[in-house]
Write an enzyme that holds these catalytic residues in place. Sequence first.
Site, PDB file in Angstrom:
ATOM      1  N   SER A  10       0.800  -1.230   0.000  1.00  0.00           N
ATOM      2  CA  SER A  10       0.000   0.000   0.000  1.00  0.00           C
ATOM      3  C   SER A  10       0.824   1.266   0.000  1.00  0.00           C
ATOM      4  CB  SER A  10      -0.904   0.015   1.229  1.00  0.00           C
ATOM      5  OG  SER A  10      -0.117   0.141   2.416  1.00  0.00           O
ATOM      6  N   GLY A  11       2.133   1.133   0.277  1.00  0.00           N
ATOM      7  CA  GLY A  11       2.967   2.315   0.456  1.00  0.00           C
ATOM      8  C   GLY A  11       3.125   2.696   1.910  1.00  0.00           C
ATOM      9  N   VAL A  13       3.944   1.495   6.165  1.00  0.00           N
ATOM     10  CA  VAL A  13       4.993   0.768   6.864  1.00  0.00           C
ATOM     11  C   VAL A  13       4.636  -0.702   7.079  1.00  0.00           C
ATOM     12  CG1 VAL A  13       4.114   1.456   9.146  1.00  0.00           C
ATOM     13  CG2 VAL A  13       6.519   0.816   8.876  1.00  0.00           C
ATOM     14  N   MET A  34      -2.888  -1.699  -5.105  1.00  0.00           N
ATOM     15  CA  MET A  34      -4.295  -1.656  -5.499  1.00  0.00           C
ATOM     16  C   MET A  34      -4.825  -0.225  -5.436  1.00  0.00           C
ATOM     17  SD  MET A  34      -5.679  -5.021  -3.439  1.00  0.00           S
ATOM     18  CE  MET A  34      -4.337  -5.140  -2.245  1.00  0.00           C
ATOM     19  N   CYS A  99     -14.720  -4.406   2.383  1.00  0.00           N
ATOM     20  CA  CYS A  99     -13.568  -4.204   1.512  1.00  0.00           C
ATOM     21  C   CYS A  99     -12.602  -5.380   1.625  1.00  0.00           C
ATOM     22  CB  CYS A  99     -12.871  -2.899   1.877  1.00  0.00           C
ATOM     23  SG  CYS A  99     -11.472  -2.501   0.826  1.00  0.00           S
ATOM     24  N   GLY A 123      -0.466  -6.668   5.277  1.00  0.00           N
ATOM     25  CA  GLY A 123       0.120  -6.176   6.514  1.00  0.00           C
ATOM     26  C   GLY A 123      -0.843  -6.129   7.679  1.00  0.00           C
ATOM     27  N   CYS A 194     -12.007   2.977   3.822  1.00  0.00           N
ATOM     28  CA  CYS A 194     -11.119   2.064   3.118  1.00  0.00           C
ATOM     29  C   CYS A 194     -10.997   2.440   1.643  1.00  0.00           C
ATOM     30  CB  CYS A 194     -11.672   0.650   3.250  1.00  0.00           C
ATOM     31  SG  CYS A 194     -10.682  -0.619   2.451  1.00  0.00           S
TER      32      CYS A 194
END
Length: 366
Positions: A10-11, A13, A34, A99, A123, A194
């Site tokens: 997702s970018g 952590v 995504m 989601c 994650g 989300c």
Amino acid sequence: MRSNISVGLSGGVDSAVAALRLKQQGHDVAAVFMKNWDEDDDTDYCPAEQDLADARAIAAQLDIELHTVSFSSQYWNCVFTHFLAEYEAGRTPSPDIMCNREIKFRAFLDYASGLGADLIATGHYARIEKSPLVRLLRGIDADKDQTYFLHTLDRTQLERSLFPLGEFTKSEVRTLAKQAGFAVHEKKDSTGICFIGERRFSTFLSQYIKKNPGEIRDLDGEVIGQHEGLMFYTIGQRQGLGIGGRSNTSGEPWYVIGKDIENNILRVAQGVNHPALFSQCLQASKLHWIAGMEPAHSFDCTARIRHQQPLQDCTVTVLDRQECSVRFSRPQRAITPGQSVVFYRDDECLGGAIIDTVIPERTTEP
């Protein structure tokens, strides 16, 4: 055993460290970013471009391939339309739950299979036990455990999924990210809807649902204000009511205690622990059991009615395949129709249901 794994990157952590852990374990890892919401012009509240840039940097650092995919049509049809319908009905839905079921563990899983992946990984702070039967377990970090949002998954989805962060605390994950040299090691956790992001909620919602102003009434039926539309309020809400100081009252803050959908009335009461905010019983529908069937017709367990709530003792009675009643051992504050009640036995998440009706059994002791 070495596997071919697609990680949802997702970018942030968490997904970065999930990918790192799998890479360190010797798996063949690819990443998938995504993008599921097309309106990115409001960058203050939906920083998709920055997230993608961060995902690219992480993938490059780990030397793994990054795929980008849009599930915007699936998100709109399977998640967002339901989200709007629930709000129009005066309920408060949990879009993250749907989601996860429809996008992250269905559309993403199908896409990853097309890439040749054996498994997917995310994650999430949760654990999966796969022997002898697949079970969903709470994450070690009680403050970050996300099984509440994962309770609608089934064993087939869990069998093909990995949660590499389930044994870690958030602080440990940030430390691992810093040690790995990830620039996102201090990046703020995402909040908001989300895939849509941190938008001004009432402004965003009013783009899709017409405002329907009405009266705010207290427990005596006195009109004490005006609301903009029942969909903008949730049970237990304090902020944004616009009720000023009034004579002959306790002076305590006002809280939403209920919605009269038929008459378009928002009902409020004063005091954070007002008895009208508490109930021991609820009825719920759209039951889902991770194991595929209920543990028993009636059984004791623990449950939570919102993410991060401490687990509460209760008795669940299954009324039919789709409905159940839940009686808690002590009154619960702000039980909210549209939200989910999720059931646990020790560390195992059993499943859950969507709250339909709050059965008032009011008490002066919260």
